[in-house]
Design a protein around this motif. Structure first.
Motif, PDB file in Angstrom:
ATOM      1  N   GLY A  70       0.782  -1.230   0.000  1.00 52.79           N
ATOM      2  CA  GLY A  70       0.000   0.000   0.000  1.00 52.79           C
ATOM      3  C   GLY A  70       0.815   1.280   0.000  1.00 52.79           C
ATOM      4  N   PHE A  71       2.133   1.166   0.076  1.00 57.85           N
ATOM      5  CA  PHE A  71       2.960   2.370   0.100  1.00 57.85           C
ATOM      6  C   PHE A  71       3.592   2.622  -1.271  1.00 57.85           C
ATOM      7  CE2 PHE A  71       2.817   1.014   4.504  1.00 57.85           C
ATOM      8  CZ  PHE A  71       2.492   2.209   5.138  1.00 57.85           C
ATOM      9  N   SER A  72       3.576   3.887  -1.644  1.00 60.66           N
ATOM     10  CA  SER A  72       4.096   4.237  -2.963  1.00 60.66           C
ATOM     11  C   SER A  72       5.622   4.151  -2.992  1.00 60.66           C
ATOM     12  CB  SER A  72       3.652   5.660  -3.306  1.00 60.66           C
ATOM     13  OG  SER A  72       4.559   6.242  -4.216  1.00 60.66           O
ATOM     14  N   ILE A  73       6.156   3.527  -4.017  1.00 63.64           N
ATOM     15  CA  ILE A  73       7.619   3.421  -4.100  1.00 63.64           C
ATOM     16  C   ILE A  73       8.239   4.770  -4.428  1.00 63.64           C
ATOM     17  CG2 ILE A  73       7.658   0.982  -4.777  1.00 63.64           C
ATOM     18  CD1 ILE A  73       8.290   2.073  -7.663  1.00 63.64           C
ATOM     19  N   LEU A  74       7.421   5.687  -4.957  1.00 59.65           N
ATOM     20  CA  LEU A  74       7.960   7.002  -5.287  1.00 59.65           C
ATOM     21  C   LEU A  74       7.902   7.950  -4.103  1.00 59.65           C
ATOM     22  CD1 LEU A  74       6.447   7.538  -8.840  1.00 59.65           C
ATOM     23  CD2 LEU A  74       8.806   7.003  -8.258  1.00 59.65           C
ATOM     24  N   LYS A  75       6.762   7.889  -3.378  1.00 56.86           N
ATOM     25  CA  LYS A  75       6.562   8.894  -2.327  1.00 56.86           C
ATOM     26  C   LYS A  75       6.954   8.414  -0.937  1.00 56.86           C
ATOM     27  CE  LYS A  75       2.725  10.801  -4.951  1.00 56.86           C
ATOM     28  NZ  LYS A  75       2.065   9.585  -5.492  1.00 56.86           N
ATOM     29  N   GLU A  76       6.883   7.098  -0.708  1.00 53.87           N
ATOM     30  CA  GLU A  76       7.191   6.601   0.633  1.00 53.87           C
ATOM     31  C   GLU A  76       8.224   5.483   0.608  1.00 53.87           C
ATOM     32  OE1 GLU A  76       2.705   6.656   2.289  1.00 53.87           O
ATOM     33  OE2 GLU A  76       3.115   6.037   0.253  1.00 53.87           O
ATOM     34  N   PRO A  77       9.399   5.767   0.034  1.00 50.27           N
ATOM     35  CA  PRO A  77      10.381   4.696  -0.124  1.00 50.27           C
ATOM     36  C   PRO A  77      10.788   4.050   1.206  1.00 50.27           C
ATOM     37  CG  PRO A  77      11.361   6.835  -0.615  1.00 50.27           C
ATOM     38  CD  PRO A  77       9.890   7.032  -0.525  1.00 50.27           C
ATOM     39  N   ILE A  78      10.875   4.851   2.263  1.00 50.85           N
ATOM     40  CA  ILE A  78      11.329   4.287   3.541  1.00 50.85           C
ATOM     41  C   ILE A  78      10.316   3.267   4.069  1.00 50.85           C
ATOM     42  CG2 ILE A  78      11.947   4.826   5.935  1.00 50.85           C
ATOM     43  CD1 ILE A  78      14.003   5.828   3.980  1.00 50.85           C
ATOM     44  N   GLU A  79       9.021   3.603   3.958  1.00 53.71           N
ATOM     45  CA  GLU A  79       7.983   2.669   4.403  1.00 53.71           C
ATOM     46  C   GLU A  79       8.057   1.371   3.608  1.00 53.71           C
ATOM     47  OE1 GLU A  79       6.068   3.075   7.044  1.00 53.71           O
ATOM     48  OE2 GLU A  79       7.159   4.955   7.356  1.00 53.71           O
ATOM     49  N   VAL A  80       8.333   1.502   2.324  1.00 54.09           N
ATOM     50  CA  VAL A  80       8.441   0.320   1.474  1.00 54.09           C
ATOM     51  C   VAL A  80       9.596  -0.554   1.952  1.00 54.09           C
ATOM     52  CG1 VAL A  80       8.977  -0.504  -0.854  1.00 54.09           C
ATOM     53  CG2 VAL A  80       7.412   1.421  -0.545  1.00 54.09           C
ATOM     54  N   ARG A  81      10.742   0.090   2.191  1.00 57.82           N
ATOM     55  CA  ARG A  81      11.931  -0.678   2.589  1.00 57.82           C
ATOM     56  C   ARG A  81      11.723  -1.401   3.910  1.00 57.82           C
ATOM     57  NH1 ARG A  81      16.374   4.012   1.318  1.00 57.82           N
ATOM     58  NH2 ARG A  81      15.773   4.293  -0.861  1.00 57.82           N
ATOM     59  N   LYS A  82      10.903  -0.802   4.792  1.00 61.13           N
ATOM     60  CA  LYS A  82      10.653  -1.445   6.074  1.00 61.13           C
ATOM     61  C   LYS A  82       9.933  -2.776   5.897  1.00 61.13           C
ATOM     62  CE  LYS A  82      10.220   2.566   9.067  1.00 61.13           C
ATOM     63  NZ  LYS A  82       9.235   3.483   9.641  1.00 61.13           N
ATOM     64  N   ARG A  83       9.146  -2.869   4.839  1.00 64.80           N
ATOM     65  CA  ARG A  83       8.251  -4.018   4.707  1.00 64.80           C
ATOM     66  C   ARG A  83       8.759  -5.104   3.771  1.00 64.80           C
ATOM     67  NH1 ARG A  83       5.959   0.242   6.407  1.00 64.80           N
ATOM     68  NH2 ARG A  83       4.134   0.098   7.751  1.00 64.80           N
ATOM     69  N   VAL A  84       9.879  -4.810   3.133  1.00 63.13           N
ATOM     70  CA  VAL A  84      10.344  -5.748   2.125  1.00 63.13           C
ATOM     71  C   VAL A  84      11.672  -6.388   2.531  1.00 63.13           C
ATOM     72  CG1 VAL A  84      11.226  -5.905  -0.237  1.00 63.13           C
ATOM     73  CG2 VAL A  84       9.205  -4.544   0.244  1.00 63.13           C
ATOM     74  N   GLY A  85      11.778  -7.666   2.264  1.00 68.79           N
ATOM     75  CA  GLY A  85      13.072  -8.329   2.387  1.00 68.79           C
ATOM     76  C   GLY A  85      13.551  -8.595   0.984  1.00 68.79           C
ATOM     77  N   TRP A  86      14.729  -8.078   0.668  1.00 69.61           N
ATOM     78  CA  TRP A  86      15.180  -8.190  -0.720  1.00 69.61           C
ATOM     79  C   TRP A  86      16.463  -8.988  -0.770  1.00 69.61           C
ATOM     80  CZ3 TRP A  86      19.361  -5.182  -3.172  1.00 69.61           C
ATOM     81  CH2 TRP A  86      19.410  -5.379  -4.567  1.00 69.61           C
ATOM     82  N   MET A  87      16.501  -9.932  -1.659  1.00 76.79           N
ATOM     83  CA  MET A  87      17.730 -10.669  -1.848  1.00 76.79           C
ATOM     84  C   MET A  87      18.187 -10.444  -3.269  1.00 76.79           C
ATOM     85  SD  MET A  87      18.377 -14.685  -1.657  1.00 76.79           S
ATOM     86  CE  MET A  87      19.781 -15.381  -2.492  1.00 76.79           C
ATOM     87  N   MET A  88      19.400  -9.933  -3.364  1.00 76.59           N
ATOM     88  CA  MET A  88      19.966  -9.607  -4.665  1.00 76.59           C
ATOM     89  C   MET A  88      20.280 -10.877  -5.427  1.00 76.59           C
ATOM     90  SD  MET A  88      22.183  -6.888  -6.038  1.00 76.59           S
ATOM     91  CE  MET A  88      23.378  -6.348  -4.847  1.00 76.59           C
ATOM     92  N   GLY A  89      20.035 -10.836  -6.688  1.00 77.76           N
ATOM     93  CA  GLY A  89      20.328 -11.989  -7.515  1.00 77.76           C
ATOM     94  C   GLY A  89      21.804 -12.126  -7.801  1.00 77.76           C
ATOM     95  N   GLU A  90      22.114 -12.845  -8.802  1.00 79.13           N
ATOM     96  CA  GLU A  90      23.480 -13.052  -9.246  1.00 79.13           C
ATOM     97  C   GLU A  90      24.274 -13.800  -8.193  1.00 79.13           C
ATOM     98  OE1 GLU A  90      25.147  -9.309 -10.525  1.00 79.13           O
ATOM     99  OE2 GLU A  90      23.234  -8.878 -11.448  1.00 79.13           O
ATOM    100  N   THR A  91      24.952 -14.785  -8.639  1.00 82.67           N
ATOM    101  CA  THR A  91      25.809 -15.527  -7.726  1.00 82.67           C
ATOM    102  C   THR A  91      27.052 -14.695  -7.476  1.00 82.67           C
ATOM    103  OG1 THR A  91      26.604 -16.605  -9.684  1.00 82.67           O
ATOM    104  CG2 THR A  91      25.099 -17.846  -8.310  1.00 82.67           C
ATOM    105  N   GLY A  92      28.021 -15.291  -6.825  1.00 80.38           N
ATOM    106  CA  GLY A  92      29.247 -14.538  -6.587  1.00 80.38           C
ATOM    107  C   GLY A  92      29.206 -13.842  -5.252  1.00 80.38           C
ATOM    108  N   GLY A  93      28.009 -13.491  -4.813  1.00 77.46           N
ATOM    109  CA  GLY A  93      27.858 -13.006  -3.456  1.00 77.46           C
ATOM    110  C   GLY A  93      28.472 -11.659  -3.182  1.00 77.46           C
ATOM    111  N   ARG A  94      28.489 -10.768  -4.155  1.00 71.45           N
ATOM    112  CA  ARG A  94      28.741  -9.402  -3.764  1.00 71.45           C
ATOM    113  C   ARG A  94      27.522  -9.053  -2.921  1.00 71.45           C
ATOM    114  NH1 ARG A  94      30.858  -5.119  -6.762  1.00 71.45           N
ATOM    115  NH2 ARG A  94      28.918  -4.899  -7.863  1.00 71.45           N
ATOM    116  N   ALA A  95      27.399  -7.884  -2.430  1.00 72.55           N
ATOM    117  CA  ALA A  95      26.275  -7.546  -1.561  1.00 72.55           C
ATOM    118  C   ALA A  95      26.514  -7.957  -0.119  1.00 72.55           C
ATOM    119  CB  ALA A  95      24.956  -8.161  -2.035  1.00 72.55           C
ATOM    120  N   LEU A  96      27.686  -8.488   0.162  1.00 70.42           N
ATOM    121  CA  LEU A  96      28.038  -8.753   1.557  1.00 70.42           C
ATOM    122  C   LEU A  96      29.424  -8.164   1.771  1.00 70.42           C
ATOM    123  CD1 LEU A  96      27.130 -12.521   1.633  1.00 70.42           C
ATOM    124  CD2 LEU A  96      25.919 -10.751   2.890  1.00 70.42           C
TER     125      LEU A  96
END
Lengths: 342, 289, 293
Positions: A70-96
């Motif tokens: 229900g939160f806009s990705i344009l107007k309420e990015p912080i609220e969106v980030r609170k509710r989402v768990g994101w796992m980056m694709g691509e192997t190799g495991g950068r992102a850590l």
């Protein structure tokens, strides 16, 4: 908007490099229900990652809008980030952080996700044990294998117990046993705890097994949305005959001419010349009549077999999308080519 | 271990808030751990500084300090150079730590993971600045101690030590906007090292780390006055060499200059950074390096 | 499809018998390095600024140095000349030496090192020499740049062609002595993977104990440090180099002969360097740490 976890409307992303314009995501409108396991399937470069990155607010779309919980990705990015768990694709495991231990990485990200220390400790302990990393928790990530890093990234996405998970190829790089375990776990997250998962993959088998609904994306466009069953039904409409000849390449033209002159043959799907073999796949109107007719038409040639075949993933896509997908490799299991030898 | 047990973890919803300072602290510790994993680098940094102090100690023997005292810094070239070396780590920290953070996070590929959390990037910046601040302070103490041991005529008492603390905080505050702007440059051009390097060199040269800027021709000295470091160095030197505190008119005027830089600098630097950051999010180049 | 397979296979049917000469292969490795570096425009620009600023700093420090003090220590009274020659030579050697080790670390992190070692020993040696020569070519830009900027700022450096000839001879001799050290450092890197410590230690030792920025006689009051300085070949090389271009001493000057003797003692280091490098290489191959970093 209440019943949907993720809604996108005409979401569009264009990348420009010099004068070239690449439309990575092209007016994608999707509605993903709460508690749904949703698969986004497509070849590499189809726009899967770009689409998910817009949903987690890492990318600003050029056109359109999307709402996560229900939160806009344009107007309420912080609220969106609170509710989402994101796992980056691509192997190799950068992102850590490679120069921190697995445990330190998780603890750090837990803090950034506002997970109190005691809760974080408990979750990290249990999850590390779950993915069998507890003995390597205090080793630097630079000494991990690809599979271990993928596991760590998955835990990272789960730490703050988000209601919505956006997972980009979460099983790529895992061994068969771990991948199976992770799949079961993800499915149960949806079934038992009502989480919503948006899952991208180019593995048809995996998506078919896990997802409630699947969208197929190619060149930035959604070309099909439906349940795995609907896809299978569509795919089964394709009738394919595979012809194997023990001949060399210079007779190909004549063979093709003879086959295409038959009325039961719709289209030549592929032709392949091996050392002393020709393999041709054609779509036909009906197996029963087509096989003898083709065999008849090719009399005089050294026929190894003319048989009914299951469509490859590429052929299935072709049917569903009505467009040819290049660079698409049939991936292993599932709707593969097991009609080849009888 | 079974799937059941793992699922158990997610049945309870904890809606907590980790306090801001705890996040900053965590971010500082992360940077410290990463940096300390490059042990040889740290050793090098110490050895380098040690030999640098010794070099200028010896060089001072053949220097006639007339120009130094004419510029108002007393009779000892060694003390003059020593103070320049002692604060050089703070300068590097404020000019380069932010761009290094961005560059490293891009290199590790962690920048996107961090931006996908609800925590602002500022936490990371603050954590890193805090780390470099502490690291530089260790250097400051060691260098001043070594200088005193070698007989540098600097006056360290409670009064000047407190003045030093205030001046160092001001030094970092007034130089940080340049650091923020150069961090933005990194996001934009992806060529981190050369820019930061040039900044350090230019500051070292024009702010007069090794010679008084009174030696510079007038045209070049104009550049010196554009750099906040010139005033920070002047104030710190003046205080430690003459043993005076913040209330001395010369130091006070330096302080005013630094404050003006900070007041003008931050809005401009943050504006630049925000523009570049949004642009990077539009072009999808946050993670590329 | 069968056609291109056949064509590709064809290439491997002939066994080449002819080989490029050792030197030609060394030059080829040098040539490709120059091509790569030319693509780093920003890097070159910064390097240029670095040269100018580092000389400028000592130009201004030079104003502070008392000419009497400098000439009482036996040099000509021009500190700028003193510093420029010191910086020029030490940076020249240092970049050249570190070059090889850096190149190795780069190859290792790119994963190309193992394939380099896979080619035969003879080829590998010429690759090594190519890298070393390249290191010196590249850093001689630094050297020439530093001296030119110094002269433009009025450093009193001898213009006598015969003395310059002698200076270049001294430079080459000093380089020859240090090539061995560079190769040893590279070898230790392959085995121990601790590049920075090694190189940085070398640079510190060279800059401080070589007396790059101050006359070494100032160190005389601190005996242990002074002895360390005297044991380093670089100290003697730099001293000869300075005396030639500042004091216009010829090689026949008794002090010069003494320094020359010292340098020559270290000359066998090149041979030793190769031996030690190959020993480390073999050790690394045994332990299987060639490609790790």
């Amino acid at each position: 908007m209440g019943e949907y976890a993720i809604v996108s409307e005409n979401l569009t992303k264009i990348f420009r490099s010099g004068k070239r314009k690449i439309v990575a995501v092209d007016h994608v409108s999707l509605k993903i229900k709460r508690g749904e396991f949703f698969g986004l399937l497509g070849p590499n470069g189809a726009g899967k990652t770009t689409f998910t990155k817009m949903l987690v607010t890492l990318l600003i779309p050029d056109e359109g809008e999307a709402w996560v919980d229900g939160f806009s990705i344009l107007k309420e990015p912080i609220e969106v980030r609170k509710r989402v768990g994101w796992m980056m694709g691509e192997t190799g495991g950068r992102a850590l952080y490679w120069r921190l231990s697995g445990y330190d990485n998780l603890m750090f990200f837990a803090k950034l996700h506002n997970v109190p220390r005691d809760v974080a400790e408990q979750r990290i302990k249990v999850l590390l044990r779950f993915v069998e990393l507890e003995n390597d928790a205090h080793k630097l990530v630079m000494n991990y294998s690809t599979g271990m890093r993928v596991k760590l990234m998955l835990i990272r996405a789960l730490l703050h117990n988000p209601d919505i998970l956006i997972l980009d190829e979460p099983t790529l790089g895992l061994d068969v046993e771990s991948a199976r375990k992770v799949r079961t776990f993800l499915r149960r997250l949806v079934d038992d705890l009502g989480k919503t998962i948006l899952f991208t993959s180019h593995n048809m088998y995996e998506v078919e097994m896990l997802c409630d609904r699947i969208a197929i994306i190619n060149r930035g466009r959604i070309i099909f949305i439906g349940t795995p069953r609907e896809i299978r039904e569509k795919v089964e409409e394709i009738k394919i005959v595979e012809i194997q000849l023990a001949e060399n390449g210079n007779v190909l033209d004549d063979v093709l001419r003879r086959i295409t002159s038959l009325s039961v043959v719709n289209e030549v799907l592929s032709k392949e010349i091996l050392e002393r073999n020709i393999i041709i796949r054609v779509s036909v109107t009906d197996h029963a009549t087509a096989i003898p007719e083709i065999a008849n038409a090719l009399r005089g040639y050294n026929i190894e077999s003319v048989h009914r075949a299951l469509p490859t993933l590429e052929e299935a896509f072709l049917k569903l999308a009505g467009v040819k997908i290049f660079s698409m490799k049939p991936s292993g299991v599932g709707v593969g080519r097991y009609g080849r030898r009888r | 271990m079974s799937v059941e047990e793992a699922l158990e973890m997610f049945k309870s919803k904890v809606s907590g808030q980790v306090p801001f300072r705890e996040k900053v602290l965590a971010s500082m510790i992360r940077r410290a751990k990463i940096r300390l994993s490059y042990k040889t680098w740290i050793i090098f940094d110490f050895a380098n500084t040690f030999f640098m102090v010794l070099t200028y100690f010896l060089l001072a023997f053949i220097i006639t300090p007339e120009d130094i005292s004419r510029a108002g810094y007393g009779p000892s070239y060694f003390a003059f150079a020593l103070i320049g070396i002692a604060i050089s780590h703070y300068v590097t920290a404020s000019l380069r730590s932010l761009s290094m953070t961005i560059r490293l996070e891009q290199f590790y590929g962690t920048i996107e993971s961090i931006l996908s959390t609800p925590t602002s990037f500022i936490v990371l910046f603050l954590g890193d600045i805090l780390y470099f601040f502490l690291y530089s302070t260790i250097f400051l103490v060691l260098i001043l101690w070594l200088g005193l041991f070698l007989g540098a005529p600097i006056i360290l008492n409670l009064d000047t030590a407190l003045t030093l603390c205030v001046l160092i905080v001001l030094l970092m505050l007034s130089n940080l906007p340049i650091g923020i702007a150069s961090a933005a440059m990194i996001l934009k051009f992806k060529q981190g090292n050369p820019i930061g390097w040039a900044l350090t060199w230019i500051n070292q040269f024009f702010a007069g780390t090794f010679f008084p800027i009174t030696l510079l021709p007038t045209e070049l000295r104009a550049i010196s006055f554009l750099l906040p470091l010139t005033f920070s160095l002047d104030a710190i030197r003046y205080s430690l060499i003459w043993g005076v505190n913040l209330l001395h008119p010369r130091i006070l005027s330096d302080v005013i200059y630094m404050v003006i830089y900070a007041i003008i600098g931050y809005p401009i630097a943050l504006k630049i950074f925000n523009i570049v950051y949004d642009d990077a999010r539009k072009r999808g180049e946050l993670g590329t390096y | 499809m069968a056609e291109d397979v056949r064509e590709a296979l064809e290439i491997f049917r002939v066994r080449e018998t002819k080989k490029d000469s050792f030197m030609a292969r060394a030059l080829a490795s040098l040539y490709y390095q120059l091509k790569i570096i030319a693509t780093y425009k920003m890097f070159l620009a910064i390097e240029f600024i670095d040269i100018i600023l580092s000389v400028l700093i000592y130009y201004f420090v030079g104003f502070l140095v008392s000419p009497q003090a400098l000439s009482s220590l036996g040099y000509s009274p021009d500190y700028l000349a003193f510093a420029v020659l010191g910086i020029g030579m030490s940076r020249y050697l240092w970049t050249s030496i570190s070059r090889l080790a850096h190149k190795l670390s780069h190859e290792i992190s790119e994963g190309t090192f193992e394939s380099l070692v896979a080619i035969d020993v003879d080829n590998f040696r010429s690759w090594l020499i190519g890298q070393v020569i390249y290191g010196f070519t590249w850093s001689s830009m630094w050297f020439v740049g530093t001296i030119l900027v110094g002269m433009a700022l009025g450093a009193k450096i001898s213009g006598d062609p015969i003395l310059w000839f002698q200076a270049i001879f001294i430079l080459l001799l000093t380089i020859a002595v240090h090539v061995g050290i560079g190769i040893i450092a590279a070898g230790m890197y392959i085995k121990h993977k601790q590049l920075e410590t090694m190189l940085v230690f070398l640079s510190l030792v060279m800059e401080f104990f070589g007396g790059v920025l101050y006359p070494l006689s100032l160190l005389y009051n601190y005996r242990p440090l002074y002895y360390i300085a005297m044991l380093l070949p670089f100290t003697h090389g730099l001293e000869m180099f300075r005396r030639t271009l500042m004091n216009e001493w010829t090689i026949l000057h008794p002090q010069m002969l003494l320094h020359l003797g010292f340098l020559l003692v270290f000359l066998p280091l090149i041979y030793l360097g190769f031996k030690i490098f190959e020993r480390y290489l073999n050790l690394a191959r045994k332990e299987g740490v060639l490609g790790t970093y």
